[in-house]
Design an enzyme around this catalytic site. Structure first.
Site, PDB file in Angstrom:
ATOM      1  N   SER A 229     -32.674  -3.164  -6.799  1.00  0.00           N
ATOM      2  CA  SER A 229     -33.290  -4.002  -7.739  1.00  0.00           C
ATOM      3  C   SER A 229     -33.576  -3.205  -9.007  1.00  0.00           C
ATOM      4  O   SER A 229     -33.644  -2.037  -8.940  1.00  0.00           O
ATOM      5  CB  SER A 229     -34.478  -4.603  -6.906  1.00  0.00           C
ATOM      6  OG  SER A 229     -35.027  -5.609  -7.634  1.00  0.00           O
ATOM      7  N   GLN A 251     -41.017  -3.618  -8.570  1.00  0.00           N
ATOM      8  CA  GLN A 251     -39.372  -3.203  -8.259  1.00  0.00           C
ATOM      9  C   GLN A 251     -39.473  -1.839  -7.627  1.00  0.00           C
ATOM     10  O   GLN A 251     -38.735  -1.460  -6.809  1.00  0.00           O
ATOM     11  CB  GLN A 251     -38.995  -3.408  -9.567  1.00  0.00           C
ATOM     12  CG  GLN A 251     -38.722  -4.727 -10.148  1.00  0.00           C
ATOM     13  CD  GLN A 251     -38.337  -5.796  -8.994  1.00  0.00           C
ATOM     14  OE1 GLN A 251     -37.047  -5.581  -8.698  1.00  0.00           O
ATOM     15  NE2 GLN A 251     -39.207  -6.629  -8.739  1.00  0.00           N
ATOM     16  N   HIS A 254     -39.193  -1.238  -3.992  1.00  0.00           N
ATOM     17  CA  HIS A 254     -38.316  -2.045  -3.308  1.00  0.00           C
ATOM     18  C   HIS A 254     -37.285  -0.648  -2.399  1.00  0.00           C
ATOM     19  O   HIS A 254     -36.849  -0.950  -1.504  1.00  0.00           O
ATOM     20  CB  HIS A 254     -37.429  -2.743  -4.007  1.00  0.00           C
ATOM     21  CG  HIS A 254     -37.687  -4.125  -4.051  1.00  0.00           C
ATOM     22  ND1 HIS A 254     -37.362  -4.974  -3.056  1.00  0.00           N
ATOM     23  CD2 HIS A 254     -38.135  -4.926  -5.001  1.00  0.00           C
ATOM     24  CE1 HIS A 254     -37.935  -5.933  -3.309  1.00  0.00           C
ATOM     25  NE2 HIS A 254     -38.250  -6.151  -4.466  1.00  0.00           N
ATOM     26  N   GLU A 319     -31.414  -7.363 -14.106  1.00  0.00           N
ATOM     27  CA  GLU A 319     -31.364  -8.234 -13.228  1.00  0.00           C
ATOM     28  C   GLU A 319     -32.562  -9.024 -13.442  1.00  0.00           C
ATOM     29  O   GLU A 319     -32.666 -10.335 -13.577  1.00  0.00           O
ATOM     30  CB  GLU A 319     -31.462  -7.541 -11.843  1.00  0.00           C
ATOM     31  CG  GLU A 319     -32.053  -8.718 -10.634  1.00  0.00           C
ATOM     32  CD  GLU A 319     -32.174  -8.055  -9.326  1.00  0.00           C
ATOM     33  OE1 GLU A 319     -32.360  -8.550  -8.346  1.00  0.00           O
ATOM     34  OE2 GLU A 319     -32.566  -6.712  -9.347  1.00  0.00           O
ATOM     35  N   HIS A 320     -33.802  -8.432 -13.589  1.00  0.00           N
ATOM     36  CA  HIS A 320     -35.147  -9.415 -14.112  1.00  0.00           C
ATOM     37  C   HIS A 320     -35.512  -8.670 -15.299  1.00  0.00           C
ATOM     38  O   HIS A 320     -35.581  -7.483 -15.537  1.00  0.00           O
ATOM     39  CB  HIS A 320     -36.167  -9.051 -13.019  1.00  0.00           C
ATOM     40  CG  HIS A 320     -35.928  -9.108 -11.613  1.00  0.00           C
ATOM     41  ND1 HIS A 320     -35.450  -8.126 -10.780  1.00  0.00           N
ATOM     42  CD2 HIS A 320     -36.091 -10.239 -10.811  1.00  0.00           C
ATOM     43  CE1 HIS A 320     -35.299  -8.579  -9.574  1.00  0.00           C
ATOM     44  NE2 HIS A 320     -35.732  -9.811  -9.612  1.00  0.00           N
ATOM     45  N   ASP A 353     -39.727 -14.229  -7.303  1.00  0.00           N
ATOM     46  CA  ASP A 353     -39.175 -13.773  -5.942  1.00  0.00           C
ATOM     47  C   ASP A 353     -39.528 -14.767  -4.562  1.00  0.00           C
ATOM     48  O   ASP A 353     -38.734 -14.785  -3.741  1.00  0.00           O
ATOM     49  CB  ASP A 353     -40.046 -12.193  -5.569  1.00  0.00           C
ATOM     50  CG  ASP A 353     -38.938 -11.315  -6.209  1.00  0.00           C
ATOM     51  OD1 ASP A 353     -37.868 -11.577  -6.487  1.00  0.00           O
ATOM     52  OD2 ASP A 353     -39.265 -10.143  -5.849  1.00  0.00           O
ATOM     53  N   HIS A 412      11.317 -27.411 -12.586  1.00  0.00           N
ATOM     54  CA  HIS A 412      10.114 -28.134 -13.419  1.00  0.00           C
ATOM     55  C   HIS A 412      10.443 -29.026 -14.217  1.00  0.00           C
ATOM     56  O   HIS A 412      10.349 -30.058 -14.230  1.00  0.00           O
ATOM     57  CB  HIS A 412       9.141 -27.135 -13.834  1.00  0.00           C
ATOM     58  CG  HIS A 412       8.280 -26.273 -13.150  1.00  0.00           C
ATOM     59  ND1 HIS A 412       8.779 -25.543 -11.956  1.00  0.00           N
ATOM     60  CD2 HIS A 412       7.173 -26.135 -12.889  1.00  0.00           C
ATOM     61  CE1 HIS A 412       8.073 -24.749 -11.441  1.00  0.00           C
ATOM     62  NE2 HIS A 412       6.913 -25.286 -11.867  1.00  0.00           N
TER      63      HIS A 412
END
Length: 424
Positions: A229, A251, A254, A319-320, A353, A412
């Site tokens: 994260s 964070q 984590h 990410e955040h 979250d 074709h």
């Protein structure tokens, strides 16, 4: 925390997703064994890694009922409210199939169809993640997926965390198996005697789960290969140092490889936050994990002005992203790359979250430059619909045939021309 000038900017990318050659070899062996030996291999790996031998992998209705008895009523209520918030947000992402009729009678359109089946991986180990259940299952339900299978590693008693089972039941999951690791991914991808294969696998896990998802991709779809994260906070002198520090640590706790970054034009704020992080970190139950994260991947960048700070954030593609500045909404339009954007001092990252409604499964490792959060579209597929009219073929057939011949595909061209000839 380290305080650097922006010209010392480093990437937030980390290479953990690639794994070592030994880890890759282990994962390939596990997948091969599960494909070849099915349930027998699952039992052996569950006994080896989770220290329990299971007669059946399925979670029973009795286990669901026991879980509701073990979880406090207040938490059940919170899970239900969070689930409703998540459902409401994702319902707004739904798009209808569409058709358009042209003047010449041609009908063109797009048919949107939910996937038949999805497997959701929920991490286990020392922690329980009911929020991960809600974030993966509810968008699939909203999308219209009929069969949702959940897998999660059992404890040494052969049980799953009660809160995880409650969240699964509230989200509408009926089919749950007590298996984890690369063996669970293999079972979802290829099926066993007990488990029917799915079309897509979502959900985070450890390095072995990540490598297994990478290995089976192509036989099934996956959501993403999620890395550790990360958070970036864009703040000016109006931000409170204690709040910024708390968010950085949210964070860092984590994972030792989690990345926490503050980007600010205020040297004064940078210095205060650096002190505050050390002070708050000493009081955390997971302070050893947070300390390793902050030491190795925590940094404060001081920029010349706010515009340079914004561009720094875009280079990081976190990410955040939290924006805690004066007139924070004014910065939103300048942000090009971020998984989820939290605006204002009350929009702390944990709000997203757990409870607000947007999905917390987000692109990591700089992939927010080209990827999106998990959403309803991830659980649907789109088919083009073409109803060409005779008039349209008469008007455009020669052009289509010429285009085909330009690519050396005579059959074709003839497939079009035969219809033009037949209609003369």
């Amino acid at each position: 925390m380290k305080i650097l000038k922006v010209n010392e900017l480093v990437s937030i990318k980390r290479s953990i997703e690639a794994g070592t050659s030994e880890q890759q070899a282990v994962v390939k062996k596990i997948i091969m064994e599960v494909r070849d030996r099915g349930d027998e291999a699952l039992r052996e790996y569950t006994e080896k890694f989770d220290r329990v031998r299971l007669a059946s992998f399925s979670v029973t209705e009795k286990e669901f009922k026991e879980a509701y008895g073990e979880v406090e009523t207040e938490l059940i209520t919170i899970i239900r409210e969070a689930a409703e918030n998540i459902r409401t947000f994702h319902e707004k992402q739904l798009r209808p199939s569409w058709m358009k009729t042209e003047e010449n009678g041609t009908i063109l359109g797009q048919k949107i169809t939910p996937l038949d089946s999805v497997g959701v991986y929920v991490p286990g180990g020392t922690a329980a993640y009911p929020s991960s259940v809600l974030m993966n299952v509810i968008p699939a339900k909203v999308a219209g997926v009929k069969r949702i299978v959940m897998v999660s590693p059992p404890d040494s008693n052969g049980k799953l965390p009660a809160a995880v089972l409650v969240a699964a039941k509230e989200a509408g999951v009926e089919e749950i198996y007590k298996i984890g690791g690369a063996q669970a991914i293999a079972a979802l991808a290829y099926g066993t005697e007990s488990i029917t294969a799915v079309d897509k696998i979502t959900g985070p896990g450890n390095i072995f789960v990540a490598l297994a998802k990478r290995e089976v991709f192509g036989d099934v779809d996956i959501d993403m290969i999620a890395g550790p994260s990360e958070i970036a906070i864009l703040a000016d002198e109006t931000a409170r140092a204690d709040e910024v520090a708390a968010d950085l640590l949210s964070q860092a706790e984590h994972d030792p490889r989690a990345c926490s970054v503050l980007v600010t034009p205020s040297l004064e704020l940078a210095e205060k936050v650096s002190v505050e992080v050390e002070k708050q970190m000493a009081l955390l139950p997971r302070r050893e994990i947070a300390a390793r994260s902050i030491t190795d991947y925590g940094v404060i960048y001081v920029t010349n002005d706010l515009d340079e700070a914004v561009e720094t954030v875009n280079q990081l593609a976190p990410e955040h992203l939290e924006i805690i500045t004066e007139n924070a909404m004014e910065q939103l339009g300048k942000i090009r790359h971020a998984g989820a954007i939290f605006i204002g001092r009350y929009s702390s990252e944990p709000v997203g979250d757990y409870f607000a409604g947007p999905n917390h499964v987000l692109p990591t490792n700089g992939t927010a430059r080209f990827s999106s959060p998990l959403n309803v579209d991830d659980f649907q597929k789109k088919s083009s619909v073409i109803v060409y009219s005779g008039r349209a073929l008469k008007d455009n057939g020669a052009k289509i045939a010429a285009f085909a011949r330009a690519e050396g595909l005579e059959a074709h061209a003839r497939a079009v021309e035969i219809r033009l000839t037949n209609d003369q």
